[in-house]
Design an enzyme around this catalytic site. Sequence first.
Site, PDB file in Angstrom:
ATOM      1  N   ARG A  18      -6.326  -2.854   3.501  1.00 54.91           N
ATOM      2  CA  ARG A  18      -6.900  -1.762   4.309  1.00 54.91           C
ATOM      3  C   ARG A  18      -7.248  -2.169   5.730  1.00 54.91           C
ATOM      4  NH1 ARG A  18     -11.288  -0.601  -0.092  1.00 54.91           N
ATOM      5  NH2 ARG A  18     -10.976  -2.861  -0.221  1.00 54.91           N
ATOM      6  N   ASN A  53      -6.930 -11.788  -2.589  1.00 56.72           N
ATOM      7  CA  ASN A  53      -6.945 -10.433  -2.024  1.00 56.72           C
ATOM      8  C   ASN A  53      -8.246  -9.720  -2.394  1.00 56.72           C
ATOM      9  OD1 ASN A  53      -5.675  -7.309  -3.041  1.00 56.72           O
ATOM     10  ND2 ASN A  53      -5.826  -7.897  -0.904  1.00 56.72           N
ATOM     11  N   MET A 105       0.856  -1.203   0.000  1.00 53.88           N
ATOM     12  CA  MET A 105       0.000   0.000   0.000  1.00 53.88           C
ATOM     13  C   MET A 105       0.880   1.237   0.000  1.00 53.88           C
ATOM     14  SD  MET A 105      -3.232  -0.881   2.472  1.00 53.88           S
ATOM     15  CE  MET A 105      -2.325  -1.607   3.821  1.00 53.88           C
ATOM     16  N   GLN A 154       7.956  -4.528  -4.523  1.00 56.35           N
ATOM     17  CA  GLN A 154       7.090  -4.397  -5.695  1.00 56.35           C
ATOM     18  C   GLN A 154       7.575  -3.298  -6.640  1.00 56.35           C
ATOM     19  OE1 GLN A 154       3.017  -2.648  -5.860  1.00 56.35           O
ATOM     20  NE2 GLN A 154       2.360  -4.747  -6.275  1.00 56.35           N
ATOM     21  N   CYS A 192      -2.327  -1.408 -10.346  1.00 56.65           N
ATOM     22  CA  CYS A 192      -2.537   0.027 -10.115  1.00 56.65           C
ATOM     23  C   CYS A 192      -3.232   0.641 -11.325  1.00 56.65           C
ATOM     24  CB  CYS A 192      -1.198   0.709  -9.850  1.00 56.65           C
ATOM     25  SG  CYS A 192      -1.450   2.409  -9.323  1.00 56.65           S
TER      26      CYS A 192
HETATM   27  C1  LIG Z   1      -3.684   3.371   0.287  1.00 54.30           C
HETATM   28  C2  LIG Z   1      -3.520   2.204  -0.666  1.00 54.30           C
HETATM   29  C3  LIG Z   1      -2.353   2.093  -1.406  1.00 54.30           C
HETATM   30  C4  LIG Z   1      -2.187   1.002  -2.273  1.00 54.30           C
HETATM   31  N1  LIG Z   1      -0.994   0.860  -2.934  1.00 54.30           N
HETATM   32  C5  LIG Z   1      -0.761  -0.271  -3.661  1.00 54.30           C
HETATM   33  C6  LIG Z   1       0.521  -0.526  -4.220  1.00 54.30           C
HETATM   34  O1  LIG Z   1       1.488   0.226  -4.038  1.00 54.30           O
HETATM   35  N2  LIG Z   1       0.657  -1.668  -4.960  1.00 54.30           N
HETATM   36  C7  LIG Z   1      -0.377  -2.554  -5.159  1.00 54.30           C
HETATM   37  O2  LIG Z   1      -0.195  -3.570  -5.830  1.00 54.30           O
HETATM   38  N3  LIG Z   1      -1.581  -2.330  -4.614  1.00 54.30           N
HETATM   39  C8  LIG Z   1      -1.785  -1.235  -3.864  1.00 54.30           C
HETATM   40  N4  LIG Z   1      -2.987  -1.064  -3.241  1.00 54.30           N
HETATM   41  C9  LIG Z   1      -4.016  -2.133  -3.342  1.00 54.30           C
HETATM   42  C10 LIG Z   1      -3.871  -3.132  -2.190  1.00 54.30           C
HETATM   43  O3  LIG Z   1      -2.639  -3.807  -2.252  1.00 54.30           O
HETATM   44  C11 LIG Z   1      -5.006  -4.171  -2.225  1.00 54.30           C
HETATM   45  O4  LIG Z   1      -4.940  -4.872  -3.437  1.00 54.30           O
HETATM   46  C12 LIG Z   1      -6.382  -3.538  -2.091  1.00 54.30           C
HETATM   47  O5  LIG Z   1      -6.409  -2.570  -1.060  1.00 54.30           O
HETATM   48  C13 LIG Z   1      -7.453  -4.610  -1.831  1.00 54.30           C
HETATM   49  O6  LIG Z   1      -7.186  -5.301  -0.643  1.00 54.30           O
HETATM   50  P1  LIG Z   1      -7.979  -4.942   0.740  1.00 54.30           P
HETATM   51  O7  LIG Z   1      -9.461  -5.037   0.433  1.00 54.30           O
HETATM   52  O8  LIG Z   1      -7.508  -5.956   1.715  1.00 54.30           O
HETATM   53  O9  LIG Z   1      -7.601  -3.538   1.105  1.00 54.30           O
HETATM   54  C14 LIG Z   1      -3.209   0.024  -2.405  1.00 54.30           C
HETATM   55  C15 LIG Z   1      -4.373   0.161  -1.650  1.00 54.30           C
HETATM   56  C16 LIG Z   1      -4.539   1.229  -0.791  1.00 54.30           C
HETATM   57  C17 LIG Z   1      -5.808   1.328   0.021  1.00 54.30           C
END
Ligand SMILES: Cc1cc2nc3c(=O)[nH]c(=O)nc-3n(C[C@H](O)[C@H](O)[C@H](O)COP(=O)(O)O)c2cc1C
Length: 337
Positions: A236, A211, A28, A81, A111
Amino acid sequence: MTVLQTTTLRPLQIGPITIDTPLVLAPMAGVTSHAFRLLCKRHGVGLVVTELLSSHAIHYKNAKTFGMFDWTDAERPVSVQLFGGDPAMMAEAAQVVEAHGADIVDLNMGCWVPKVAKTGAGATLLKDVCHAEAVVRAMVDAVKVPVTVKIRSGWDPSRTTGIDFARRAQDAGAQAIAVHARYASQGFTGTADWSIIRRVKDVVTIPVIGNGDVETPEDAQRMMGETGCDAVMVGRAAMGNPWLFGDVRHFLETGEHRPAPTLDARIEAALFHLKTMAANPAVGEARAVKEMRGQITHYFKGFPGVSALRGQLVQANTIAEVEDLLAGARQRSEASE
Ligand SMILES: Cc1cc2nc3c(=O)[nH]c(=O)nc-3n(C[C@H](O)[C@H](O)[C@H](O)COP(=O)(O)O)c2cc1C
């Protein structure tokens, strides 16, 4: 008599790396710094992933990006990553982070934000799976450590390309695949459709990491049961709640819930997070306090007086001020007991 449902946890195997607890902290941006990854590690996560790092910035030796090479031995194994759409540049970036100690190199294909997607990187790669496969192959050929991929279901619901790509990623040598079961066009809206994780699991033999929308131990158990995934990745819901990983493990093993962390434990974790971040010379106290403004209140979700505390914390500029505010919250909580 209540029968508690338990789940046998098998280690997650990524190439030669055995990860005893098949729970992964999602990458994240702006959140999964060294400090937070370490905290999650202490609370039982199996694998941590850095936030996305630009292959372009690595190629041009951008100092800020190199400042984000903040992983340490205490976090191992650590997955770093990368994002980018150019096979040669991604291969080079993979070599650079491998040389800096990455145990695993992960390709970001999730992304969707225009800044990344417009450059042909991130989820845009899901629009051209042949090209995406070439990116994976170039990375695999460039490094000795395992290469993994994190995808979404596809770009939009008319193209569930994630499933076809998963097979291609495996053919190209990827050693695991994480699936955020939403389309890029959804951003974070709607709910994750875990059936896509099941469909990916059906077409590959490499480990699949599920995920999307796992918030509780029950969710993790349900995701494993419904999809057959080899590990669960949480994003999150882990913010301000690094205990979640230990909670999930305990629940899967025993069918029972652990007590929620006390206010003292929350304060201690929040301060550890802040102080560890500030101790990084590339960050420092002032920036750490500023960056923590968005994160620190997650530690106190649901506690009485949290909104007033949030208002105060966002105005704090030093660690000492944050400590004073948290000490005040503790005193008020004791007085009200
Ligand atoms: C603040 C934030 C930043 C994120 N940054 C990335 C990232 O750098 N690389 C990535 O693959 N996913 C990123 N994601 C997506 C998360 O890795 C994840 O796939 C997504 O939040 C869904 O999972 P969750 O429902 O458990 O949050 C980000 C998500 C959030 C909320």
